[in-house]
Design a protein around this motif. Structure first.
Motif, PDB file in Angstrom:
ATOM      1  N   SER A 166     -31.365  -7.244 -10.088  1.00  0.00           N
ATOM      2  CA  SER A 166     -29.897  -7.106 -10.092  1.00  0.00           C
ATOM      3  C   SER A 166     -29.478  -5.850 -10.862  1.00  0.00           C
ATOM      4  O   SER A 166     -28.599  -5.075 -10.423  1.00  0.00           O
ATOM      5  CB  SER A 166     -29.241  -8.331 -10.740  1.00  0.00           C
ATOM      6  OG  SER A 166     -29.532  -9.468  -9.999  1.00  0.00           O
ATOM      7  N   TRP A 167     -30.141  -5.647 -12.001  1.00  0.00           N
ATOM      8  CA  TRP A 167     -29.810  -4.442 -12.775  1.00  0.00           C
ATOM      9  C   TRP A 167     -30.132  -3.176 -11.977  1.00  0.00           C
ATOM     10  O   TRP A 167     -29.388  -2.213 -11.939  1.00  0.00           O
ATOM     11  CB  TRP A 167     -30.639  -4.476 -14.070  1.00  0.00           C
ATOM     12  CG  TRP A 167     -30.518  -3.164 -14.814  1.00  0.00           C
ATOM     13  CD1 TRP A 167     -29.536  -2.809 -15.661  1.00  0.00           C
ATOM     14  CD2 TRP A 167     -31.415  -2.053 -14.715  1.00  0.00           C
ATOM     15  NE1 TRP A 167     -29.725  -1.556 -16.140  1.00  0.00           N
ATOM     16  CE2 TRP A 167     -30.907  -1.058 -15.543  1.00  0.00           C
ATOM     17  CE3 TRP A 167     -32.613  -1.831 -14.021  1.00  0.00           C
ATOM     18  CZ2 TRP A 167     -31.538   0.170 -15.720  1.00  0.00           C
ATOM     19  CZ3 TRP A 167     -33.224  -0.598 -14.212  1.00  0.00           C
ATOM     20  CH2 TRP A 167     -32.676   0.396 -15.030  1.00  0.00           C
ATOM     21  N   TRP A 168     -31.272  -3.238 -11.281  1.00  0.00           N
ATOM     22  CA  TRP A 168     -31.744  -2.058 -10.510  1.00  0.00           C
ATOM     23  C   TRP A 168     -30.759  -1.670  -9.400  1.00  0.00           C
ATOM     24  O   TRP A 168     -30.365  -0.509  -9.287  1.00  0.00           O
ATOM     25  CB  TRP A 168     -33.128  -2.408  -9.922  1.00  0.00           C
ATOM     26  CG  TRP A 168     -33.806  -1.270  -9.194  1.00  0.00           C
ATOM     27  CD1 TRP A 168     -33.755   0.041  -9.483  1.00  0.00           C
ATOM     28  CD2 TRP A 168     -34.616  -1.394  -8.030  1.00  0.00           C
ATOM     29  NE1 TRP A 168     -34.494   0.775  -8.631  1.00  0.00           N
ATOM     30  CE2 TRP A 168     -35.049  -0.086  -7.698  1.00  0.00           C
ATOM     31  CE3 TRP A 168     -35.081  -2.483  -7.268  1.00  0.00           C
ATOM     32  CZ2 TRP A 168     -35.908   0.174  -6.629  1.00  0.00           C
ATOM     33  CZ3 TRP A 168     -35.936  -2.183  -6.201  1.00  0.00           C
ATOM     34  CH2 TRP A 168     -36.333  -0.879  -5.870  1.00  0.00           C
TER      35      TRP A 168
ATOM     36  N   ASP B 161     -27.640  -2.508  -9.183  1.00  0.00           N
ATOM     37  CA  ASP B 161     -26.372  -2.066  -9.777  1.00  0.00           C
ATOM     38  C   ASP B 161     -26.480  -0.618 -10.234  1.00  0.00           C
ATOM     39  O   ASP B 161     -25.556   0.188 -10.044  1.00  0.00           O
ATOM     40  CB  ASP B 161     -26.004  -2.965 -10.981  1.00  0.00           C
ATOM     41  CG  ASP B 161     -25.456  -4.329 -10.505  1.00  0.00           C
ATOM     42  OD1 ASP B 161     -25.092  -4.399  -9.293  1.00  0.00           O
ATOM     43  OD2 ASP B 161     -25.433  -5.281 -11.287  1.00  0.00           O
ATOM     44  N   ASN B 162     -27.639  -0.385 -10.840  1.00  0.00           N
ATOM     45  CA  ASN B 162     -27.879   0.969 -11.340  1.00  0.00           C
ATOM     46  C   ASN B 162     -27.921   1.998 -10.199  1.00  0.00           C
ATOM     47  O   ASN B 162     -27.453   3.126 -10.341  1.00  0.00           O
ATOM     48  CB  ASN B 162     -29.210   0.970 -12.117  1.00  0.00           C
ATOM     49  CG  ASN B 162     -29.415   2.264 -12.871  1.00  0.00           C
ATOM     50  OD1 ASN B 162     -28.455   2.762 -13.458  1.00  0.00           O
ATOM     51  ND2 ASN B 162     -30.618   2.789 -12.847  1.00  0.00           N
ATOM     52  N   GLN B 163     -28.465   1.616  -9.053  1.00  0.00           N
ATOM     53  CA  GLN B 163     -28.629   2.539  -7.908  1.00  0.00           C
ATOM     54  C   GLN B 163     -27.407   2.554  -6.975  1.00  0.00           C
ATOM     55  O   GLN B 163     -27.395   3.254  -5.976  1.00  0.00           O
ATOM     56  CB  GLN B 163     -29.856   2.095  -7.076  1.00  0.00           C
ATOM     57  CG  GLN B 163     -31.200   2.438  -7.689  1.00  0.00           C
ATOM     58  CD  GLN B 163     -31.492   3.918  -7.599  1.00  0.00           C
ATOM     59  OE1 GLN B 163     -31.335   4.593  -8.618  1.00  0.00           O
ATOM     60  NE2 GLN B 163     -31.866   4.419  -6.459  1.00  0.00           N
ATOM     61  N   TYR B 164     -26.409   1.736  -7.355  1.00  0.00           N
ATOM     62  CA  TYR B 164     -25.261   1.537  -6.446  1.00  0.00           C
ATOM     63  C   TYR B 164     -24.633   2.855  -5.964  1.00  0.00           C
ATOM     64  O   TYR B 164     -24.479   3.088  -4.760  1.00  0.00           O
ATOM     65  CB  TYR B 164     -24.209   0.654  -7.127  1.00  0.00           C
ATOM     66  CG  TYR B 164     -22.853   0.661  -6.428  1.00  0.00           C
ATOM     67  CD1 TYR B 164     -22.670   0.000  -5.199  1.00  0.00           C
ATOM     68  CD2 TYR B 164     -21.757   1.338  -6.974  1.00  0.00           C
ATOM     69  CE1 TYR B 164     -21.456   0.038  -4.560  1.00  0.00           C
ATOM     70  CE2 TYR B 164     -20.536   1.360  -6.332  1.00  0.00           C
ATOM     71  CZ  TYR B 164     -20.382   0.713  -5.126  1.00  0.00           C
ATOM     72  OH  TYR B 164     -19.175   0.743  -4.489  1.00  0.00           O
ATOM     73  N   SER B 165     -24.310   3.714  -6.933  1.00  0.00           N
ATOM     74  CA  SER B 165     -23.603   4.935  -6.522  1.00  0.00           C
ATOM     75  C   SER B 165     -24.482   5.819  -5.616  1.00  0.00           C
ATOM     76  O   SER B 165     -23.989   6.400  -4.627  1.00  0.00           O
ATOM     77  CB  SER B 165     -23.122   5.725  -7.738  1.00  0.00           C
ATOM     78  OG  SER B 165     -24.198   5.946  -8.589  1.00  0.00           O
TER      79      SER B 165
ATOM     80  N   SER C 233     -22.840  -3.963  -4.526  1.00  0.00           N
ATOM     81  CA  SER C 233     -24.024  -3.102  -4.580  1.00  0.00           C
ATOM     82  C   SER C 233     -25.110  -3.599  -3.639  1.00  0.00           C
ATOM     83  O   SER C 233     -25.912  -2.808  -3.138  1.00  0.00           O
ATOM     84  CB  SER C 233     -24.557  -3.004  -6.014  1.00  0.00           C
ATOM     85  OG  SER C 233     -24.797  -4.303  -6.519  1.00  0.00           O
TER      86      SER C 233
ATOM     87  N   GLN D   8     -35.381  -1.652  -1.678  1.00  0.00           N
ATOM     88  CA  GLN D   8     -34.694  -2.725  -2.399  1.00  0.00           C
ATOM     89  C   GLN D   8     -34.575  -3.980  -1.528  1.00  0.00           C
ATOM     90  O   GLN D   8     -34.757  -5.104  -2.007  1.00  0.00           O
ATOM     91  CB  GLN D   8     -33.315  -2.247  -2.855  1.00  0.00           C
ATOM     92  CG  GLN D   8     -33.408  -1.265  -3.996  1.00  0.00           C
ATOM     93  CD  GLN D   8     -32.091  -0.559  -4.269  1.00  0.00           C
ATOM     94  OE1 GLN D   8     -31.250  -0.432  -3.397  1.00  0.00           O
ATOM     95  NE2 GLN D   8     -31.934  -0.101  -5.509  1.00  0.00           N
TER      96      GLN D   8
ATOM     97  N   TYR E 234     -33.964  -8.202 -13.387  1.00  0.00           N
ATOM     98  CA  TYR E 234     -34.288  -6.763 -13.306  1.00  0.00           C
ATOM     99  C   TYR E 234     -33.815  -6.154 -11.972  1.00  0.00           C
ATOM    100  O   TYR E 234     -33.242  -5.063 -11.937  1.00  0.00           O
ATOM    101  CB  TYR E 234     -35.808  -6.548 -13.469  1.00  0.00           C
ATOM    102  CG  TYR E 234     -36.186  -5.094 -13.316  1.00  0.00           C
ATOM    103  CD1 TYR E 234     -35.941  -4.190 -14.367  1.00  0.00           C
ATOM    104  CD2 TYR E 234     -36.721  -4.610 -12.113  1.00  0.00           C
ATOM    105  CE1 TYR E 234     -36.245  -2.861 -14.206  1.00  0.00           C
ATOM    106  CE2 TYR E 234     -37.017  -3.290 -11.961  1.00  0.00           C
ATOM    107  CZ  TYR E 234     -36.787  -2.393 -13.020  1.00  0.00           C
ATOM    108  OH  TYR E 234     -37.084  -1.073 -12.857  1.00  0.00           O
TER     109      TYR E 234
END
Lengths: 729, 200
Positions: free
Chosen positions: A596-598, A600-604, A550, A558, A594
């Motif tokens: 890393s989560w962000w 990952d969340n925006q990866y797609s 990601s 980012q 946070y």
């Protein structure tokens, strides 16, 4: 006027050949192809330019323009008029066969099938022109059939100018078909005719007077038709209120027909009525005055010769006197006048007429008998000395003429022939404007010709006058002129093709320069490097997608946050250990978690955005590659110029073949004309030798007679003197 | 046959002198038919000649057709070479009746430069009046805006000298651009009207 003069000259020459009233052929007016009738304001530029050439009489240029238009998408907004124009142009340009094919194809089209639509008006005109083509090809029956297809009401409404010509043609052909020479053909086509008793002169005079008194001249022709005197077509043409000139020719032909049928009193009546009507119309119709005047003079000549034949010498003199001295028919009229005058022993008048003829500069072959006739007349007048002198002059004249004709026959060439014919000039204004001085010669546009392409010539040597009366000679001359025109056109293209070569050379040079420029621009673009870069991106993308990295697909925000976190981590390391550092480290840990989560969340979302960009880049690179390939292809092979080269070479090949063909045709046409000329000169020489022989014999006879008379007189005188001397003794 | 005999009888009448010639030359009078030597020769010649010239006439027609086709192809080739479609620019002149103007000459300016001038003959004027269109100019023009001016000279109403200039601006794109200088009669003021029209 010149055009008409030439036409009349033909007729006069024809008449001179036979010099008889009954030799008068049926006449046709100038028979212009009425392209005016189908003119309209152009709705298509290509059509407009073709019309511009057409109305200037440039048939070849107009036909070429129409052909160009056909190849360039055709002519819009004019339905079938361009085809009609093309057909009529072909007629003018002597392409009767092609014209026939075109008109027939127009008429074969179905009426209402999509693009094949042919308007009623166009069909009507096509039938008319087809009829004309067939008439020119001497297929009178087929011509009549075609003309019968024309809808008279529509034609009168659409094209009143050609309506009267149509009526004339129908009447003319029907007269021809029903004439004795064509009877077998006529019987096949014409409806059975009821045989009636021929009308008498009194009946005709009564009916004519009645119709005149009633003010209905058309009723006279209806009456003639009802009584079987004329056919339906002639009645129809003569009953119209318009088309006067056409009617006059038809009426002349009717008179000639009556002569051929030996109905001399009827012919006389027809001629007199025609002459009287022509005199009236000459006052009212200024536009056609030259044509009408010529027809009037010819009618008077025919009438005068008819009186001569019927031994009405006084009447012949009265009628012939009415022919103007400057008329083209005046030579014949003067000769007929001399014959009539000598028959009523008005030798003075006869002598005057013959002397006028003798003094004429344009001495036609037919008039070669005048020197002999003059001597003969002196002899009849009882003037042997004058007659002897005239016979002797005639002998000298015929001897010189025989020598001249012999020489001409042996030395005649195309150049000499054309000099003798003296071509007429149509218009020099264009040349004056262009400031060029091109001599008038065959093949030049300036040479005057009629609507059928027949040349207008004013023979400076009248030995050729009779030749001009021959259809074969006229056609040969026209063909020769057309062939020279084609030669000029081919020569022009030959020069032009040379300049096309230079043009192509500069095109190729220009192209080479452009290629060089393009190649240098392409080199400066470092295109290969960019293509390689795109390939690296693409493979990296695939790899990271597989590992679902990601971080690789982070967007700009980012990445900015990531660099802040990295900077803060470095700064934290620089802080002294202690509570504050731990507190910051905990906060940073939270932020990092946070972050890393962000991502990952925006990866797609990020991956698809990158994918989109990569796709765009790939497309652009593909496009670039394609254009590059096309450019390279263009650089390596020159298709456009190659095709132009091929077209030029094709043109050159066709041109050289045509030039060869043209050369053969020119030689053939020229040889054909010279054969006709030599035959004609030979014939004239033979006739002149007859006159020479006659004049020589008459001269010898008269000289002998005079000598004997003189001897007798002398002897008588001597005898008388002796007798008186004896008596004195 | 009757007409033939009569023709010769009349020939005999009017050509009394010809008989005298025959008498002098000792030639035997052969009756009407014998006196038509010139007529017969003519008839023979004209009967023979078409037969002889027929192949020439036919091949002349075929030749004309071929030359017209070649003329067409070379004309198109010339235009393709000199005036390619993407730069081609042509100006035509038309004259509708011409009652109020006797056209004398015409000049054409493109972007301030005279590119064509023409002095008309009577024949050309008549051709225009009957519906013909003259191609006054053909040349090449770059894409973009251009100013076109036509100057018309002639004799106007009441035989007075007539001069008029008409200007228009055009945008040349990558296809052929054709203009028409239209000269029309204007009955509202008894003056000619001149306009430049674009053709698509």
């Amino acid at each position: 006027m010149q055009k008409f003069f030439c036409y009349l000259l033909l007729i006069v020459s024809n008449l001179l050949c036979v010099s008889s009233v009954l030799a008068s052929e049926e006449k046709t007016p100038s028979q212009a192809i009425n392209t005016q009738a189908i003119h309209t304001q152009a709705k298509d530029l290509k059509y407009g330019t073709a019309l511009y050439e057409l109305y200037q009489g440039h048939a070849f240029e107009a036909l070429s323009a129409l052909n160009v238009a056909k190849l360039r998408g055709g002519i819009t907004g004019h339905h079938d008029h361009p085809a009609l124009i093309e057909g009529s142009l072909m007629l003018t340009y002597g392409m009767t066969h092609e014209a026939k094919v075109l008109f027939e194809s127009l008429l074969l089209k179905k009426k209402d099938v999509g693009n094949e639509f042919v308007s009623e008006s166009a069909r009507n005109q096509a039938w008319f022109y087809l009829g004309k083509v067939l008439m020119l090809e001497q297929d009178l029956t087929a011509s009549m059939e075609a003309l019968k297809h024309v809808n008279s009401n529509n034609l009168k409404e659409d094209q009143p100018e050609i309506f009267y010509e149509w009526l004339y043609l129908k009447a003319f052909i029907s007269q021809k078909l029903s004439s004795s020479e064509n009877k077998p053909v006529a019987q096949k086509t014409a409806a059975p005719i009821k045989i009636k008793e021929p009308l008498t002169l009194v009946q005709i005079q009564k009916a004519e007077t009645k119709s005149r008194v009633e003010g209905k001249p058309e009723s006279f022709y209806s009456w003639l038709y009802e009584n079987g005197e004329i056919n339906q077509e002639t009645t129809e043409a003569l009953s119209q209120t318009g088309g006067y000139v056409w009617q006059a020719y038809l009426r002349y032909n009717l008179a000639i027909e009556a002569l051929n049928d030996e109905r001399y009193d009827i012919a006389n009546q027809y001629f007199e009525l025609l002459v009287s009507d022509l005199s009236l119309s000459l006052v009212n119709d200024e536009n056609n005055s030259a044509e009408l005047l010529a027809l009037k003079d010819q009618s008077l000549l025919s009438l005068g010769q008819l009186h001569l034949y019927q031994n009405n010498y006084e009447q012949a003199l009265t009628v012939l006197k009415r022919i103007k001295i400057e008329s083209v028919f005046s030579d014949q009229a003067l000769f007929a006048y001399a014959v009539a005058a000598s028959n009523i022993e008005e030798f003075g008048l006869a002598l005057q007429a013959l002397n006028t003829l003798k003094g004429r500069e344009l001495f036609t072959p037919w008039l070669q008998q005048t020197p002999y006739a003059l001597a003969y007349l002196y002899e009849q007048l009882g003037e042997p000395e004058l007659a002897l002198e005239a016979y002797s002059a005639a002998v000298g004249h015929y001897e010189n003429l025989t020598l001249k004709l012999e020489q001409e026959q042996a030395e005649v060439t195309e150049t000499k022939l054309l000099q003798a014919l003296s071509l007429q000039e149509a218009s020099i204004e264009q040349e004056l404007l262009s400031g060029q001085e091109i001599p008038l010669a065959l093949g030049r546009d300036r040479v005057a010709n009629d609507e059928y392409g027949y040349l207008q010539v004013d023979p400076s040597d009248f030995n050729y006058a009779e030749l001009l009366a021959m259809e074969s000679f006229q056609l040969g001359l026209r063909d020769l002129h057309d062939l020279y025109k084609l030669k000029f056109s081919l020569n022009r293209w030959e020069d032009q093709l040379g300049s096309f070569d230079s043009m192509m050379a500069s095109r190729v040079q220009l192209r080479d320069e452009r290629i060089k420029e393009t190649l240098s621009v392409m080199a400066s673009q470092k295109s290969e490097q960019w293509i390689k870069q795109q390939q690296i991106f693409s493979s990296e993308f695939d790899r990271e997608v597989k590992t679902e990295n990601s971080a690789f697909f982070m967007d700009d925000t980012q990445r900015e946050y990531q660099s802040i976190i990295q900077r803060m981590t470095k700064n934290l390391e620089l802080l002294p250990n202690g509570e504050e550092k731990e507190s910051f480290a905990r906060k940073l840990e939270h932020v990092d978690a946070y972050f890393s989560w962000w991502i990952d969340n925006q990866y797609s979302v990020n991956r698809w955005a990158s994918q989109k960009q990569l796709n765009g880049l790939t497309r652009a690179v593909d496009q670039f590659k394609k254009s590059n390939e096309t450019l390279k292809k263009h650089i390596s092979s020159d298709g456009t110029n190659q095709r132009l080269f091929e077209r030029i070479n094709d043109g050159r090949t066709r041109l050289s073949i045509l030039k060869l063909e043209l050369g053969k045709n020119l030689d053939q046409a020229s040889a054909n004309l010279l054969v006709l000329v030599k035959e004609e000169l030979g014939r004239q020489r033979e006739e002149t030798q007859n006159y020479l022989l006659a004049a020589s014999k008459a001269q010898a006879r008269l000289a002998d007679a005079l000598f004997i008379n003189r001897t007798d007189d002398t002897e008588a005188q001597t005898q008388g003197e002796l007798e008186s001397q004896e008596s004195d003794k | 046959m009757k007409a033939f005999t009569m023709r010769n009888l009349i020939f005999l009448m009017t050509f009394l002198l010809s008989i005298c010639v025959k008498a002098e030359t000792g030639e035997k009078a052969s009756g009407p038919a014998g006196n038509t030597s010139s007529q017969t020769l003519d008839a023979e010649a004209s009967a023979k000649a078409p037969e002889e010239t027929a192949p020439v006439a036919l091949s002349v027609e075929a030749l004309k057709k071929k030359v017209i086709e070649l003329n067409r192809d070379l004309f198109i080739l010339e235009e393709d070479l000199l005036f390619p479609a993407n730069t081609q620019f042509a100006v035509f002149v038309s004259l509708d009746t011409g009652k109020f103007l006797q056209l004398d000459s015409m000049k054409l300016k493109v972007d301030g430069k005279i590119v064509a001038a023409h002095l008309y003959t009577e024949r050309q004027i008549k051709s225009l009046q009957r519906g013909g269109m003259q191609r006054l100019y053909i040349g090449n023009l770059k894409t973009g805006e251009h100013e076109i001016t036509a100057f018309v000279d002639g004799i106007g109403p009441e035989n007075s000298a007539y001069k008029k200039a008409v200007t228009t601006k055009i945008i040349k794109e990558t296809d052929i651009k054709s203009l028409e200088i239209k000269i029309k009669d204007q009955s509202s003021n008894f003056e000619p009207s001149i306009e430049i029209v674009e053709w698509n």
